[in-house]
Design a protein around this motif. Structure first.
Motif, mmCIF file in Angstrom:
data_model
loop_
_atom_site.group_PDB
_atom_site.id
_atom_site.type_symbol
_atom_site.label_atom_id
_atom_site.label_comp_id
_atom_site.label_asym_id
_atom_site.label_seq_id
_atom_site.Cartn_x
_atom_site.Cartn_y
_atom_site.Cartn_z
ATOM 1 N N VAL A 146 25.651 48.651 44.383
ATOM 2 C CA VAL A 146 26.516 47.791 43.155
ATOM 3 C C VAL A 146 27.083 46.922 43.313
ATOM 4 O O VAL A 146 27.790 46.520 44.216
ATOM 5 N N ILE A 147 27.149 46.305 42.047
ATOM 6 C CA ILE A 147 28.045 44.827 42.096
ATOM 7 C C ILE A 147 29.265 45.289 41.749
ATOM 8 O O ILE A 147 29.036 45.498 40.597
ATOM 9 N N LEU A 148 29.672 44.478 42.032
ATOM 10 C CA LEU A 148 31.481 44.843 42.246
ATOM 11 C C LEU A 148 31.972 43.577 41.427
ATOM 12 O O LEU A 148 32.275 42.953 42.159
ATOM 13 N N LEU A 149 32.706 43.951 40.269
ATOM 14 C CA LEU A 149 33.576 42.806 39.632
ATOM 15 C C LEU A 149 34.627 42.945 39.732
ATOM 16 O O LEU A 149 35.280 43.959 39.376
ATOM 17 N N ILE A 150 35.331 41.916 39.780
ATOM 18 C CA ILE A 150 36.837 42.147 40.064
ATOM 19 C C ILE A 150 37.659 41.115 39.284
ATOM 20 O O ILE A 150 36.883 39.490 39.653
ATOM 21 N N GLY A 151 39.034 41.134 37.971
ATOM 22 C CA GLY A 151 39.290 40.518 37.159
ATOM 23 C C GLY A 151 41.168 40.915 37.489
ATOM 24 O O GLY A 151 41.613 41.887 38.077
ATOM 25 N N GLY A 152 42.228 39.888 36.638
ATOM 26 C CA GLY A 152 43.005 40.402 36.465
ATOM 27 C C GLY A 152 44.137 39.678 37.153
ATOM 28 O O GLY A 152 43.145 38.240 38.346
ATOM 29 N N ARG A 153 45.561 39.738 36.783
ATOM 30 C CA ARG A 153 46.543 38.431 37.621
ATOM 31 C C ARG A 153 46.579 38.504 38.963
ATOM 32 O O ARG A 153 45.985 37.045 39.575
ATOM 33 N N ASP A 154 46.556 39.416 39.834
ATOM 34 C CA ASP A 154 46.598 38.989 41.087
ATOM 35 C C ASP A 154 45.363 38.899 42.199
ATOM 36 O O ASP A 154 45.689 37.685 42.861
ATOM 37 N N ALA A 155 44.593 39.331 41.504
ATOM 38 C CA ALA A 155 42.774 39.474 41.394
ATOM 39 C C ALA A 155 42.868 37.473 41.415
ATOM 40 O O ALA A 155 42.107 36.855 43.099
#
Length: 558
Positions: A146-155
């Motif tokens: 699976v392709i795992l995408l991360i976003g957000g302030r800490d990331a």
């Protein structure tokens, strides 16, 4: 014509549950992490909506679903997974911090992700990083491809850590305008080489590179750049951002605010909203400081609020970095910014919404340079009515006092006498609740702490005399080394290891040694101050890991 079917899942990980022994509390334990599973997640739906839309433009037909693991089973506690369990207990002064997950069990993810092509997670707070990492690890365990995408302030400020934990791509700013292209590249096995995205192949080349294209930001409608050195990239105009398609079942579960339980007459569903992003100010402890500032027009806000009401939303929480920063452009735009703010507040009431300034206001901007109060603006910011269907307008605000001593530490703070004049004018509006905060800075010695205590006493005495019917609380925060802030590197060097114990970057607890006191001594000092000036608030904090709004009287003073 679409060429491929793609299954996408957006996931909000469980919350982190932290309890501390050795400091009293029920059964010898107190809560030191916010328990707020019913607080809404806007990013979950916004990113999902944008991803589906942009993948369609890339030739994909997407089937998207959402899983909010925090709100679906808010009372479920489970131990840390596998390798993370060795760090589930950490000595803290005379006590021990115990870490668990609160929410739907990670084992439930097998059925959720086993047939998925893409999963995305937003990691907004550093304190939730380990929960996010365990969620990512579990996803990859059940679906390695699976392709795992991360976003957000800490990331965006710690992408290396998230890539090491299994992320395929980390967004270093706005995903909109970019997430479709990145996902399509990953689905086709192509290398991702876009500004504002980190992968395991390009992370070594990111370094300290700043992603600031001033000409491009100006074309996207930036209000102020203020010599920005931000790492945040922006790909689309705020005015053109897509409204999120909400999962109405999950949305119906959202019934809390970060600043306490909803008061009588205020009901869910609850959702975050933004009419601006960025902040031209330069507070050392804030990751949003010096970010390019964008704001929406009142007409665009009107369409957003109409959309929210159509989804059944009853209460909105402000997620602004600095809502009133529009006023800083008054020399160029005359009085137009103030009228725009007034128009937005009137629209909130016109649409029948209850409203909370959850992220605070720069209250010093409520006074003109000539010393006169912006009375019309104050009246409209905090106007509210109680109707048969509930509260309409502003029922609560978070008021960042920041410091009670050495107010010249921050350029944005007005003189003490003006601060009280503004506060008195706000109290005259009859606003139902205010959460005041002040910061116990890590460089305080005994002299500064004594002055700080006197300042708290003076403030409480003033409020008891002037409070009228407003309920209020006075939580004391620690100075946290927040990723992306100017003070981050200096404070990090004398803190717990952020890679092993990011959970300690939570508001109630202190991870950092001070210049004169150890981390646990500073934590004990804060507790003693709250016992004296906000005992009811401290008790709620110990129970729920978060501050709340309690009515202050002389009985609160010990």
């Amino acid at each position: 014509m679409t060429k491929n079917k793609v299954k996408i899942v957006g996931i909000r990980p469980p919350e982190t549950n932290l309890t501390l022994s050795g400091y009293g509390g029920v059964n010898g334990m107190i809560s030191v992490a916010p328990i707020r599973p019913k607080v809404p997640s806007l990013g979950l739906f916004h990113v999902g909506t944008v991803l589906k839309q942009e993948l369609k433009n890339e030739g994909y037909d997407s089937d998207i679903s959402f899983e909010d693991m925090a709100s679906s089973e808010p009372e479920t506690l489970s131990p840390y997974a596998e390798d993370f369990s060795k760090y589930s207990k950490v000595p803290y002064g005379p006590g021990v911090i115990h870490k668990m997950l609160r929410g739907k069990s990670l084992s439930s993810l097998e059925n959720t992700v086993q047939d998925s092509d893409v999963c995305f997670i937003s990691s907004l707070f550093t304190a939730g990083a380990t929960s996010t990492a365990q969620t990512m690890e579990t996803i990859k365990k059940h679906n390695p491809n699976v392709i795992l995408l991360i976003g957000g302030r800490d990331a965006q400020y710690r992408p290396e850590w998230y890539l090491q934990k299994g992320a395929d791509a980390v967004f270093l700013g706005q995903a909109e305008g970019l997430v479709g292209k990145v996902t399509a590249s990953l689905l086709n096995g192509r290398q991702v080489n876009f500004p504002g995205v980190a992968t395991r192949l390009n992370i070594g080349n990111l370094g300290k590179t700043k992603i600031v294209d001033r000409e491009r930001l100006e074309s996207l409608g930036v209000n102020s750049l203020n010599k920005s050195t931000t790492t945040i990239s922006r790909n689309t105009s705020l005015e053109q951002e897509t409204f999120p398609n909400f999962d109405l079942i999950i949305l119906s579960e959202y019934s809390e605010s970060c600043d306490g339980a909803l008061p009588s007459g205020v009901t869910g569903p609850v959702m975050w909203y933004q009419t601006s992003v960025g902040c031209p100010r330069s507070c050392d402890f804030c990751p949003s400081a010096r970010d390019p500032y964008f704001s929406l027009s009142a007409s665009r806000v009107d369409r957003m609020l109409e959309y929210y009401r159509g989804a059944g939303i009853r209460t909105i929480l402000s997620a602004e970095d600095n809502f009133l920063a529009r006023l800083l452009n008054k020399n160029e735009l005359g009085q137009e910014p103030e009228q725009e703010i007034v128009d937005i507040m009137k629209l909130i009431r016109l649409h029948g919404l209850a409203h909370e300034f959850s992220n605070g206001l720069e209250v010093g901007l409520l006074i003109n340079r000539d010393g006169s109060l912006r009375e019309h603006l104050i009246e409209n910011l905090f106007a509210h009515d109680r109707t048969e269907s509930g509260v309409i307008g502003t029922y609560r605000m978070y008021w960042p006092i920041e410091t009670l001593i050495g107010r010249d530490r921050f350029k944005k703070l007005v003189k003490k006498k003006d601060h009280y004049r503004i506060l008195d004018a706000v109290l005259q509006t009859g606003i139902p609740e205010i959460v005041f905060n002040s910061i116990l800075f890590s460089d305080y010695g005994s002299r500064e702490i004594d002055l700080f205590r006197r300042g708290l006493g003076e403030f409480c005495d003033w409020m008891i005399k002037h409070q009228r019917q407003t309920k209020w609380s006075l939580p004391i925060f620690h100075e946290l080394p927040l990723p992306g802030s100017k003070s981050y590197e200096g404070l990090l060097s004398r803190s717990f290891d952020i890679n092993l114990h990011p959970e300690l970057w939570a508001v109630p607890i202190n991870p950092t040694n001070g210049a004169h006191y150890s981390y646990d001594e500073l934590y004990s000092i804060k507790r003693k101050l709250m016992e004296e000036f906000d005992l009811a608030g401290l008790k709620e904090w110990d129970m729920l890991g978060r501050y709340g709004t309690t009515t202050h009287t002389n009985e609160n003073r010990q």
